[in-house]
Design an enzyme around this catalytic site. Structure first.
Site, PDB file in Angstrom:
ATOM      1  N   ARG A 182       0.846  -1.216   0.000  1.00 17.22           N
ATOM      2  CA  ARG A 182       0.000   0.000   0.000  1.00 17.22           C
ATOM      3  C   ARG A 182       0.873   1.255   0.000  1.00 17.22           C
ATOM      4  O   ARG A 182       0.588   2.228  -0.666  1.00 17.22           O
ATOM      5  CB  ARG A 182      -0.925   0.027   1.218  1.00 17.22           C
ATOM      6  CG  ARG A 182      -1.770  -1.214   1.407  1.00 17.22           C
ATOM      7  CD  ARG A 182      -2.677  -1.480   0.221  1.00 17.22           C
ATOM      8  NE  ARG A 182      -3.645  -2.534   0.480  1.00 17.22           N
ATOM      9  CZ  ARG A 182      -3.448  -3.839   0.270  1.00 17.22           C
ATOM     10  NH1 ARG A 182      -2.292  -4.281  -0.198  1.00 17.22           N
ATOM     11  NH2 ARG A 182      -4.396  -4.724   0.531  1.00 17.22           N
ATOM     12  N   LYS A 221      12.718   2.452  30.515  1.00 14.81           N
ATOM     13  CA  LYS A 221      11.869   2.717  29.350  1.00 14.81           C
ATOM     14  C   LYS A 221      12.508   2.212  28.055  1.00 14.81           C
ATOM     15  O   LYS A 221      11.830   1.618  27.211  1.00 14.81           O
ATOM     16  CB  LYS A 221      11.618   4.226  29.210  1.00 14.81           C
ATOM     17  CG  LYS A 221      10.681   4.799  30.245  1.00 14.81           C
ATOM     18  CD  LYS A 221      10.446   6.276  29.945  1.00 14.81           C
ATOM     19  CE  LYS A 221       9.467   6.857  30.948  1.00 14.81           C
ATOM     20  NZ  LYS A 221       9.206   8.289  30.682  1.00 14.81           N
ATOM     21  N   CYS A 245      19.575  28.898  16.682  1.00 15.52           N
ATOM     22  CA  CYS A 245      19.250  30.139  15.970  1.00 15.52           C
ATOM     23  C   CYS A 245      17.941  30.719  16.513  1.00 15.52           C
ATOM     24  O   CYS A 245      17.764  31.923  16.590  1.00 15.52           O
ATOM     25  CB  CYS A 245      19.083  29.877  14.471  1.00 15.52           C
ATOM     26  SG  CYS A 245      20.610  29.542  13.594  1.00 15.52           S
ATOM     27  N   CYS A 296       6.370  18.197  31.298  1.00 19.76           N
ATOM     28  CA  CYS A 296       4.913  18.049  31.340  1.00 19.76           C
ATOM     29  C   CYS A 296       4.437  17.731  32.751  1.00 19.76           C
ATOM     30  O   CYS A 296       3.283  17.943  33.080  1.00 19.76           O
ATOM     31  CB  CYS A 296       4.450  17.021  30.332  1.00 19.76           C
ATOM     32  SG  CYS A 296       5.090  15.377  30.623  1.00 19.76           S
ATOM     33  N   CYS A 333      25.120  32.807  15.644  1.00 26.13           N
ATOM     34  CA  CYS A 333      24.663  31.622  16.401  1.00 26.13           C
ATOM     35  C   CYS A 333      25.892  30.827  16.838  1.00 26.13           C
ATOM     36  O   CYS A 333      26.771  30.530  16.028  1.00 26.13           O
ATOM     37  CB  CYS A 333      23.755  30.764  15.526  1.00 26.13           C
ATOM     38  SG  CYS A 333      23.377  29.153  16.252  1.00 26.13           S
TER      39      CYS A 333
HETATM   40 ZN   LIG Z   1      22.177  28.096  14.538  1.00 28.64          ZN
END
Ligand SMILES: [Zn+2]
Length: 257
Positions: free
Chosen positions: A14, A86, A176, A192, A248
């Site tokens: 598929r 985990k 960045c 969370c 950066c």
């Molecule tokens: Zn960067």
């Protein structure tokens, strides 16, 4: 391997009918190695879908053990797994579903000192952690290794997605957008456990990460320079374009050395 096995041609019949998918796509996936950092609400669906898609090798990295509060969204784990690693549990479970995929489980945290060795030898890294500091370390290691990186995060009903490809000039990187030299933004670093997360929202972001990973591994263009912001209540998806940031500290704003 110059062509897919007869079994793979039937299994993926598929998938092979879809546009931009060919037998070469299957071969690329079967010969690819991916590291998934964090086997939680994002990492579980990412790992499950990549193994099901015919990935050759998967490296699962997570220092945590399964807790009962993980079960609503970390779909590779059950009640009997609580207290176990985990990464190990996920590897064992995926191994029973998809034994064709070689799975390596590392119950370790990614740090600045081990990131490059933990992530080396892979074709793609998927960041499924929930920490700003870990994401910065992974972003920097991927830049050094020149390995594409798919970053996802989710909190409450919303999520973010970003693809970085250090092989592409001008791709930009995570730093960045979120400079390493800045104070850690509290909301980005909110696990969370502190703010809550909706299982289906984090699962959807995980599937978006798996989707982008498949595209990159199959040789489709990596959609870099964009931050997607997803909101599960409205099903809204906004795209914010960004340019590499001059100065950066990771990519220098060039995307390549
Ligand atoms: Zn960067």
């Amino acid at each position: 391997m110059s062509q897919p096995s007869d079994e793979d041609l039937v299994r993926f019949s598929r998938f092979l009918l879809a546009p931009e998918v060919s037998e070469d796509s299957l071969l690329r996936l079967r010969s690819s190695s991916v590291a998934v950092v964090g086997v939680g609400g994002l990492g579980c669906p990412v790992a499950l879908y990549l193994a099901a898609a015919g990935l050759g090798r998967l490296r699962l990295i997570d220092p945590d053990k399964v807790e009962i509060s993980n079960l609503p969204r970390q779909i590779l784990f059950g009640l009997d797994d609580t207290g176990r690693d985990k990464a190990q549990v996920a590897a064992a479970r995926l191994g029973t579903f998809h034994p064709e995929t070689q799975i390596e489980a590392l119950a370790e945290a990614v740090t600045a000192s081990n990131a490059q060795s933990l992530l080396s030898g892979t074709n793609l890294v998927i960041d499924c952690t929930d920490r700003f500091a870990a994401r910065q370390v992974i972003n920097e290691a991927c830049h050094r290794l020149r390995v594409p990186l798919v970053i996802g995060s989710a909190l409450q009903w919303s999520g973010q997605l970003l693809v970085v490809d250090p092989r592409q000039k001008g791709s930009g990187c995570y730093a960045c957008l979120f400079p390493t030299e800045d104070e850690q933004p509290a909301v980005v670093d909110a696990a969370c456990g502190a703010y809550g997360v909706v299982s289906t929202a984090v699962g959807l972001v995980g599937l978006m990460q798996a989707n982008e990973a498949l595209k990159v591994l199959m040789g489709m263009p990596a959609p870099t320079g964009r931050l997607w912001q997803f909101e599960a209540r409205s099903l809204g998806l906004e795209t914010m374009r960004f340019r590499p940031r001059r100065g950066c500290l990771v990519c220098g704003g060039l995307g390549e050395e």
